[in-house]
Write a protein that holds these residues in place. Sequence first.
Motif, PDB file in Angstrom:
ATOM      1  N   LEU A  81     -45.221   7.871 -55.203  1.00  0.00           N
ATOM      2  CA  LEU A  81     -45.268   9.061 -54.364  1.00  0.00           C
ATOM      3  C   LEU A  81     -46.331   8.913 -53.276  1.00  0.00           C
ATOM      4  CD1 LEU A  81     -44.055  11.845 -53.911  1.00  0.00           C
ATOM      5  CD2 LEU A  81     -45.771  12.779 -55.460  1.00  0.00           C
ATOM      6  N   ALA A  82     -47.488   8.370 -53.645  1.00  0.00           N
ATOM      7  CA  ALA A  82     -48.544   8.155 -52.653  1.00  0.00           C
ATOM      8  C   ALA A  82     -48.088   7.147 -51.593  1.00  0.00           C
ATOM      9  CB  ALA A  82     -49.816   7.664 -53.341  1.00  0.00           C
ATOM     10  N   GLU A  83     -47.436   6.076 -52.018  1.00  0.00           N
ATOM     11  CA  GLU A  83     -46.929   5.087 -51.067  1.00  0.00           C
ATOM     12  C   GLU A  83     -45.899   5.699 -50.136  1.00  0.00           C
ATOM     13  OE1 GLU A  83     -45.609   0.923 -52.285  1.00  0.00           O
ATOM     14  OE2 GLU A  83     -43.687   1.929 -51.907  1.00  0.00           O
ATOM     15  N   THR A  84     -45.017   6.523 -50.692  1.00  0.00           N
ATOM     16  CA  THR A  84     -43.978   7.161 -49.890  1.00  0.00           C
ATOM     17  C   THR A  84     -44.589   8.079 -48.838  1.00  0.00           C
ATOM     18  OG1 THR A  84     -42.453   7.054 -51.769  1.00  0.00           O
ATOM     19  CG2 THR A  84     -41.891   8.582 -49.996  1.00  0.00           C
ATOM     20  N   ALA A  85     -45.606   8.824 -49.223  1.00  0.00           N
ATOM     21  CA  ALA A  85     -46.287   9.689 -48.256  1.00  0.00           C
ATOM     22  C   ALA A  85     -46.932   8.863 -47.151  1.00  0.00           C
ATOM     23  CB  ALA A  85     -47.327  10.545 -48.976  1.00  0.00           C
ATOM     24  N   GLN A  86     -47.545   7.744 -47.516  1.00  0.00           N
ATOM     25  CA  GLN A  86     -48.165   6.869 -46.519  1.00  0.00           C
ATOM     26  C   GLN A  86     -47.115   6.285 -45.576  1.00  0.00           C
ATOM     27  OE1 GLN A  86     -50.106   4.125 -49.132  1.00  0.00           O
ATOM     28  NE2 GLN A  86     -51.784   5.526 -49.633  1.00  0.00           N
ATOM     29  N   ARG A  87     -45.984   5.858 -46.139  1.00  0.00           N
ATOM     30  CA  ARG A  87     -44.919   5.302 -45.305  1.00  0.00           C
ATOM     31  C   ARG A  87     -44.356   6.377 -44.369  1.00  0.00           C
ATOM     32  NH1 ARG A  87     -42.499   0.450 -46.894  1.00  0.00           N
ATOM     33  NH2 ARG A  87     -43.973  -0.720 -48.177  1.00  0.00           N
ATOM     34  N   PHE A  88     -44.257   7.592 -44.852  1.00  0.00           N
ATOM     35  CA  PHE A  88     -43.762   8.694 -44.030  1.00  0.00           C
ATOM     36  C   PHE A  88     -44.652   8.887 -42.801  1.00  0.00           C
ATOM     37  CE2 PHE A  88     -43.529  13.149 -42.792  1.00  0.00           C
ATOM     38  CZ  PHE A  88     -42.164  13.348 -42.703  1.00  0.00           C
ATOM     39  N   VAL A  89     -45.944   8.903 -43.044  1.00  0.00           N
ATOM     40  CA  VAL A  89     -46.882   9.071 -41.927  1.00  0.00           C
ATOM     41  C   VAL A  89     -46.765   7.897 -40.953  1.00  0.00           C
ATOM     42  CG1 VAL A  89     -49.320   9.158 -41.317  1.00  0.00           C
ATOM     43  CG2 VAL A  89     -48.480  10.501 -43.241  1.00  0.00           C
ATOM     44  N   ALA A  90     -46.700   6.678 -41.500  1.00  0.00           N
ATOM     45  CA  ALA A  90     -46.727   5.484 -40.656  1.00  0.00           C
ATOM     46  C   ALA A  90     -45.431   5.299 -39.859  1.00  0.00           C
ATOM     47  CB  ALA A  90     -46.978   4.257 -41.510  1.00  0.00           C
ATOM     48  N   HIS A  91     -44.278   5.602 -40.472  1.00  0.00           N
ATOM     49  CA  HIS A  91     -42.993   5.248 -39.863  1.00  0.00           C
ATOM     50  C   HIS A  91     -42.219   6.450 -39.299  1.00  0.00           C
ATOM     51  CE1 HIS A  91     -43.096   1.032 -41.137  1.00  0.00           C
ATOM     52  NE2 HIS A  91     -43.663   1.475 -42.247  1.00  0.00           N
ATOM     53  N   VAL A  92     -42.658   7.646 -39.620  1.00  0.00           N
ATOM     54  CA  VAL A  92     -41.935   8.826 -39.143  1.00  0.00           C
ATOM     55  C   VAL A  92     -42.800   9.658 -38.197  1.00  0.00           C
ATOM     56  CG1 VAL A  92     -40.645  10.899 -39.811  1.00  0.00           C
ATOM     57  CG2 VAL A  92     -40.641   8.877 -41.315  1.00  0.00           C
ATOM     58  N   ILE A  93     -44.038   9.894 -38.592  1.00  0.00           N
ATOM     59  CA  ILE A  93     -44.912  10.774 -37.812  1.00  0.00           C
ATOM     60  C   ILE A  93     -45.585  10.028 -36.660  1.00  0.00           C
ATOM     61  CG2 ILE A  93     -46.885  12.312 -37.890  1.00  0.00           C
ATOM     62  CD1 ILE A  93     -44.398  13.305 -39.378  1.00  0.00           C
ATOM     63  N   ARG A  94     -46.176   8.864 -36.940  1.00  0.00           N
ATOM     64  CA  ARG A  94     -46.933   8.154 -35.908  1.00  0.00           C
ATOM     65  C   ARG A  94     -45.996   7.387 -34.984  1.00  0.00           C
ATOM     66  NH1 ARG A  94     -51.765   5.877 -39.760  1.00  0.00           N
ATOM     67  NH2 ARG A  94     -52.868   7.850 -40.018  1.00  0.00           N
TER      68      ARG A  94
END
Length: 266
Positions: free
Chosen positions: A253-266
């Motif tokens: 879950l923590a990795e998924t949140a990090q990937r979300f920020v890196a690949h979707v938000i930023r």
Amino acid sequence: MTVRQLSLPELADACVRLGVPGVGLWREPVQSYGVEATAKLVRDAGLTVTTLCRGGFLTAAGPGERAAALADNRRAIDEAAALGTDTLVLVSGGLPPGSKDLRAARERIADALAELGPYAEEHGVRLAIEPLHPMFASDRCVVSTLAQALDLAERFPAHQVGVTVDTYHLWWDDRAPEQIARAGAAGRIHTFQLADWTTPLPEGVLNGRGQIGDGSVDMREWKGYVEAAGYTGPIEVELFNEGLWARDGREVLAETAQRFVAHVIR
């Protein structure tokens, strides 16, 4: 489902600790834990239930099977309302055994929506038809494109029936962006889901959804499509992946949140 190895209390706790504000729930763990108990759990945690998965499987031809499917979908609508979500995701169903008639199967979906749409509206719930990749057309979902999903949804009011935009199932379709615009103009994008496409697919193909950033899908581009279409709702990540399920759920879950920020938000 992304972290199905976590119990619902563990999931709620992990979401709160990571600052994840909402969770899309699946019916099976909710039923096992108890619908009212789940509603209290997420409410006490301060979480929003973004959607409930899943209803659907509406293509059966026999009267008994069709009646059973409608009854199960009414229960799903009741569960969604009890959980406080306004969206029930529908996986429409594949071809009945022995059938090769895709058009007839899709018409049976429309017939079912005519009955379920008003019932859902009475309970403050919207139905979101999810088109699945064509590899699932025979056994799981005869609705393979966003255009097909909208052709069904547009027979009914937008506050009753809309669509799910899922990157895993739609990334390959060069008509999908214009269909997202079509859906947005009519207020029919009821939920937006992310998963990456990685190859080779596993045997059975169902559990082959890749972690965000591991595959072929430009997540930021797809986020741009739905935002340009006027969608402002939650964005869900839905990963069916045996490798992820074998790991520690909180870590995933923590990795998924990090990937979300890196690949979707930023």
